[in-house]
Structures are given as C-alpha cells and as structure tokens.
Design a protein around this motif. Structure first.
Motif, short mmCIF file in Angstrom:
data_model
loop_
_atom_site.label_atom_id
_atom_site.label_comp_id
_atom_site.label_asym_id
_atom_site.label_seq_id
_atom_site.Cartn_x
_atom_site.Cartn_y
_atom_site.Cartn_z
N ALA A 58 1.03 -1.62 0.36
CA ALA A 58 0.15 -0.18 -0.05
C ALA A 58 0.93 1.40 -0.15
O ALA A 58 1.77 1.22 0.77
CB ALA A 58 -0.88 -0.07 1.31
N THR A 59 1.08 1.95 -1.23
CA THR A 59 1.25 3.02 -1.23
C THR A 59 0.31 4.74 -0.91
O THR A 59 -0.15 5.12 -0.82
CB THR A 59 1.62 3.58 -2.49
OG1 THR A 59 0.92 3.52 -3.24
CG2 THR A 59 3.21 2.28 -2.24
N GLU A 60 0.93 5.70 -0.27
CA GLU A 60 0.02 7.25 0.28
C GLU A 60 0.27 8.10 -0.95
O GLU A 60 -0.59 8.72 -1.13
CB GLU A 60 1.42 7.33 1.57
CG GLU A 60 1.59 6.72 2.90
CD GLU A 60 0.15 6.22 3.10
OE1 GLU A 60 -0.93 6.58 2.85
OE2 GLU A 60 -0.01 4.66 3.11
N GLU B 253 5.88 7.84 -3.62
CA GLU B 253 6.36 6.24 -2.81
C GLU B 253 5.61 4.41 -3.76
O GLU B 253 6.26 4.15 -4.23
CB GLU B 253 5.48 6.07 -1.96
CG GLU B 253 6.14 4.90 -1.43
CD GLU B 253 4.53 4.46 0.23
OE1 GLU B 253 4.95 3.71 1.07
OE2 GLU B 253 3.64 5.02 0.76
N THR B 254 5.28 5.19 -4.85
CA THR B 254 4.17 4.66 -6.10
C THR B 254 5.40 4.66 -6.69
O THR B 254 5.90 3.11 -7.57
CB THR B 254 2.86 4.37 -5.91
OG1 THR B 254 1.83 4.60 -5.47
CG2 THR B 254 2.83 4.03 -7.27
N THR C 263 -5.48 5.53 -1.89
CA THR C 263 -6.87 6.19 -3.01
C THR C 263 -7.81 4.69 -3.95
O THR C 263 -8.63 5.23 -3.81
CB THR C 263 -6.68 7.13 -4.05
OG1 THR C 263 -7.46 8.18 -4.24
CG2 THR C 263 -5.39 7.28 -5.11
N LEU C 264 -7.07 4.38 -4.65
CA LEU C 264 -7.13 3.23 -5.79
C LEU C 264 -8.66 1.84 -3.97
O LEU C 264 -8.80 1.60 -4.74
CB LEU C 264 -6.43 2.64 -5.97
CG LEU C 264 -7.26 1.55 -6.58
CD1 LEU C 264 -8.06 2.12 -7.68
CD2 LEU C 264 -5.65 0.67 -8.08
N VAL D 115 -1.94 7.82 -9.64
CA VAL D 115 -2.79 8.73 -8.27
C VAL D 115 -3.67 9.64 -8.96
O VAL D 115 -4.84 9.96 -8.43
CB VAL D 115 -1.57 8.91 -7.72
CG1 VAL D 115 -2.90 9.18 -6.36
CG2 VAL D 115 -1.32 7.25 -6.97
N ALA D 116 -3.56 10.67 -9.59
CA ALA D 116 -4.14 11.32 -10.19
C ALA D 116 -5.52 11.74 -10.76
O ALA D 116 -6.30 11.75 -10.35
CB ALA D 116 -3.31 12.81 -11.13
#
Length: 159
Positions: A82-84, A88-89, A123-124, A150-151
């Motif tokens: 899990a990334t923030e 990080e991803t 977020t996903l 992420v965006a």
C-alpha cells in the motif's frame, strides 16, 4: 532466535539471499534476520551453499529457500504494498521494474526472481471499497494502467 508462528516460504532457484537483500534495501520494516548454509550436498546444491534466508518484507516474516529450478513463481501469490502517494508508488515500482523486473497490468509487476507485486495506492483501495459509481469509475481507470496513476484515480473518484 524467535521463529514466527506463520512464515511465508518463497522457493527460489538460487537467488534467495540476493532477493532478500533487495527487499531489505527497498521496503521499510524489512531486514535479513539470518542466512543458513546447507550442511551437506543436496539435489540442487552443495554443502556450504546458501540454503535458506530468513527475512521480513514490510513486516511480514519470510523464508527464502534455494530449492532449485523445479518450482516457479506465479501471480497466484503476490505481495501487495500500500502506497500513500505517487512518489511512493513510483519509488517501489521503479525499484522492482528497474532491477530486472517487468511491468504487468493494473498495478502489478514482477521482480527479477519472478515474485509478483501489487503496488497499490491507498486512494485506489479506498475508491474500490466505497462501492457504487465511485468504485466503477476508479476500476475502469485502473484497467487502462500498468503502474497506477494516482491523479487519474483521484479524478475518476470525483467523477
């Protein structure tokens, strides 16, 4: 030395120690705890070869076994990290893929030893857990990706 009640055992051809070192350098809360050599010759190695490596990956106890080429890894087992955020991803994805690994779809990649990883921004996960239209939009966006953006997921969540 205390042995965990439950440990994931990962079968490697010969790369258990190299893989464990890579994981320890790449992920927080990861370390090699012991390396054991074979006391005698065995079908895929000789006395003195590294046989097992005890290590943790993001707090999960693991044992790497250099058992030879008979068994291969598959996507049926993966680590999910899990990334923030995007940084990080990108860091984990680029470390795995850039170290001889390969990209797959929907946030999955494979390291050079054949272990599968899901590099999953929170977020996903949150969008999919929300259900309804938010989950549908995020899922549809994810299905077009290799590394998760992420965006784009955040925009899909908002509609």
């Amino acid at each position: 030395m205390t042995v965990a009640k439950n440990t994931i055992c990962l079968w490697f051809d010969k790369g258990a120690e190299e893989a464990a070192r890579f994981y320890a350098e790449t992920f927080p809360d990861s370390a090699i705890t012991s390396v054991h050599t074979a006391p005698t010759d065995y079908p895929s190695g000789k006395a003195g070869d590294v046989l097992t490596v005890s290590f943790t990956v993001a707090g999960i106890p693991c044992l790497g076994l250099n058992g030879g080429p008979i068994f291969q890894h598959s996507e049926a087992f993966s680590f999910q990290i899990a990334t923030e955020d995007q940084d990080e991803t990108d860091r984990y994805w680029d470390a795995i893929v850039g170290n001889g690994g390969e990209e797959s779809a929907c946030g999955w990649c494979k390291d050079k030893w054949g272990i599968s990883w899901q590099i999953t921004p929170r977020t996903l996960t949150e969008a999919l857990s929300a259900g309804g239209d938010e989950a549908k939009r995020a899922f549809s966006a994810m299905m077009t990706m290799r590394k998760i953006d992420v965006a784009t997921i955040d925009a899909a969540r908002r509609g």
